[in-house]
Design a protein around this motif. Sequence first.
Motif, PDB file in Angstrom:
ATOM      1  N   THR A  65      11.007   0.536 -10.432  1.00  0.00           N
ATOM      2  CA  THR A  65      10.149  -0.161  -9.478  1.00  0.00           C
ATOM      3  C   THR A  65      10.554   0.219  -8.060  1.00  0.00           C
ATOM      4  OG1 THR A  65       9.969  -2.003 -11.021  1.00  0.00           O
ATOM      5  CG2 THR A  65       9.298  -2.418  -8.764  1.00  0.00           C
ATOM      6  N   THR A  67       9.646  -0.458  -3.960  1.00  0.00           N
ATOM      7  CA  THR A  67       8.974  -1.351  -3.020  1.00  0.00           C
ATOM      8  C   THR A  67       8.943  -0.678  -1.652  1.00  0.00           C
ATOM      9  OG1 THR A  67       9.817  -3.268  -4.227  1.00  0.00           O
ATOM     10  CG2 THR A  67       8.948  -3.666  -2.013  1.00  0.00           C
ATOM     11  N   ASP A  70       5.765  -1.721   3.333  1.00  0.00           N
ATOM     12  CA  ASP A  70       4.608  -2.609   3.438  1.00  0.00           C
ATOM     13  C   ASP A  70       4.614  -3.709   2.384  1.00  0.00           C
ATOM     14  OD1 ASP A  70       4.190  -0.981   1.256  1.00  0.00           O
ATOM     15  OD2 ASP A  70       2.255  -0.211   1.917  1.00  0.00           O
ATOM     16  N   GLY A  71       5.648  -3.748   1.537  1.00  0.00           N
ATOM     17  CA  GLY A  71       5.762  -4.786   0.512  1.00  0.00           C
ATOM     18  C   GLY A  71       5.068  -4.454  -0.798  1.00  0.00           C
ATOM     19  N   VAL A  72       4.424  -3.296  -0.888  1.00  0.00           N
ATOM     20  CA  VAL A  72       3.733  -2.906  -2.117  1.00  0.00           C
ATOM     21  C   VAL A  72       4.762  -2.507  -3.166  1.00  0.00           C
ATOM     22  CG1 VAL A  72       2.148  -1.230  -3.158  1.00  0.00           C
ATOM     23  CG2 VAL A  72       1.657  -2.169  -0.895  1.00  0.00           C
ATOM     24  N   ARG A  73       4.674  -3.162  -4.332  1.00  0.00           N
ATOM     25  CA  ARG A  73       5.580  -2.865  -5.452  1.00  0.00           C
ATOM     26  C   ARG A  73       4.876  -1.919  -6.419  1.00  0.00           C
ATOM     27  NH1 ARG A  73       9.997  -5.763  -6.654  1.00  0.00           N
ATOM     28  NH2 ARG A  73       9.548  -5.683  -8.867  1.00  0.00           N
ATOM     29  N   ARG A  74       5.546  -0.786  -6.673  1.00  0.00           N
ATOM     30  CA  ARG A  74       4.976   0.233  -7.554  1.00  0.00           C
ATOM     31  C   ARG A  74       5.850   0.407  -8.787  1.00  0.00           C
ATOM     32  NH1 ARG A  74       4.468   2.013  -2.272  1.00  0.00           N
ATOM     33  NH2 ARG A  74       2.296   2.352  -1.679  1.00  0.00           N
ATOM     34  N   ARG A  86      -2.288   7.406  -9.568  1.00  0.00           N
ATOM     35  CA  ARG A  86      -1.848   6.226  -8.825  1.00  0.00           C
ATOM     36  C   ARG A  86      -2.923   5.175  -9.055  1.00  0.00           C
ATOM     37  NH1 ARG A  86      -0.622   6.276  -2.390  1.00  0.00           N
ATOM     38  NH2 ARG A  86       0.101   4.131  -2.192  1.00  0.00           N
ATOM     39  N   VAL A  88      -4.220   1.580  -8.282  1.00  0.00           N
ATOM     40  CA  VAL A  88      -4.132   0.468  -7.343  1.00  0.00           C
ATOM     41  C   VAL A  88      -4.825  -0.729  -7.983  1.00  0.00           C
ATOM     42  CG1 VAL A  88      -4.692  -0.322  -5.019  1.00  0.00           C
ATOM     43  CG2 VAL A  88      -4.173   2.098  -5.423  1.00  0.00           C
ATOM     44  N   ARG A  92      -1.606  -8.594  -7.847  1.00  0.00           N
ATOM     45  CA  ARG A  92      -0.319  -8.333  -8.498  1.00  0.00           C
ATOM     46  C   ARG A  92      -0.378  -8.757  -9.968  1.00  0.00           C
ATOM     47  NH1 ARG A  92       5.289  -9.062  -5.279  1.00  0.00           N
ATOM     48  NH2 ARG A  92       4.393  -7.307  -4.195  1.00  0.00           N
ATOM     49  N   ASP A  97       1.993  -4.159  -7.896  1.00  0.00           N
ATOM     50  CA  ASP A  97       0.731  -3.956  -7.172  1.00  0.00           C
ATOM     51  C   ASP A  97       0.060  -2.634  -7.539  1.00  0.00           C
ATOM     52  OD1 ASP A  97       0.963  -6.302  -5.419  1.00  0.00           O
ATOM     53  OD2 ASP A  97       2.645  -5.210  -4.545  1.00  0.00           O
ATOM     54  N   GLU A  98       0.873  -1.644  -7.913  1.00  0.00           N
ATOM     55  CA  GLU A  98       0.361  -0.319  -8.259  1.00  0.00           C
ATOM     56  C   GLU A  98       1.187   0.270  -9.396  1.00  0.00           C
ATOM     57  OE1 GLU A  98       0.410   2.333  -4.911  1.00  0.00           O
ATOM     58  OE2 GLU A  98      -0.874   1.049  -3.690  1.00  0.00           O
TER      59      GLU A  98
END
Length: 118
Positions: A65, A67, A70-74, A86, A88, A92, A97-98
């Motif tokens: 994971t 992060t 921008d706070g987006v967790r992938r 990818r 999107v 959540r 998030d992705e």
Amino acid sequence: MIQTEIRDGMLVATFAPWTRPFVRRAEMRVPLTAIRELRLEANPQAVATGTHAGLLVSGFLKVGTWTGRDGVRRLVCARRDLPGVRIVLTGRIENVDELVLGVPDAPGLRAQVMGANK
């Protein structure tokens, strides 16, 4: 590393046994209606930036994971020699998030998801 399929209105990503400790799951199920966008990525591991929990072999492999600032967790499972996607999400799901996945037939997966999402 990963197998994907469309089943019962869901994208199901099943992780190889050796990757499971890093992604902290055996599979990820995402409702097709929760997929906002699916982009093809020639180098999917480059998408994952920021802090991470997982396995990083610089320039070759990312599993775990990530992060971003921008706070987006992938949730990432990608290696250098595989193209990928990818995904999107609209919100959540399972604290992600992705999804950034290295898959041998990225265009085929995109076509399957887009076709099933109609």
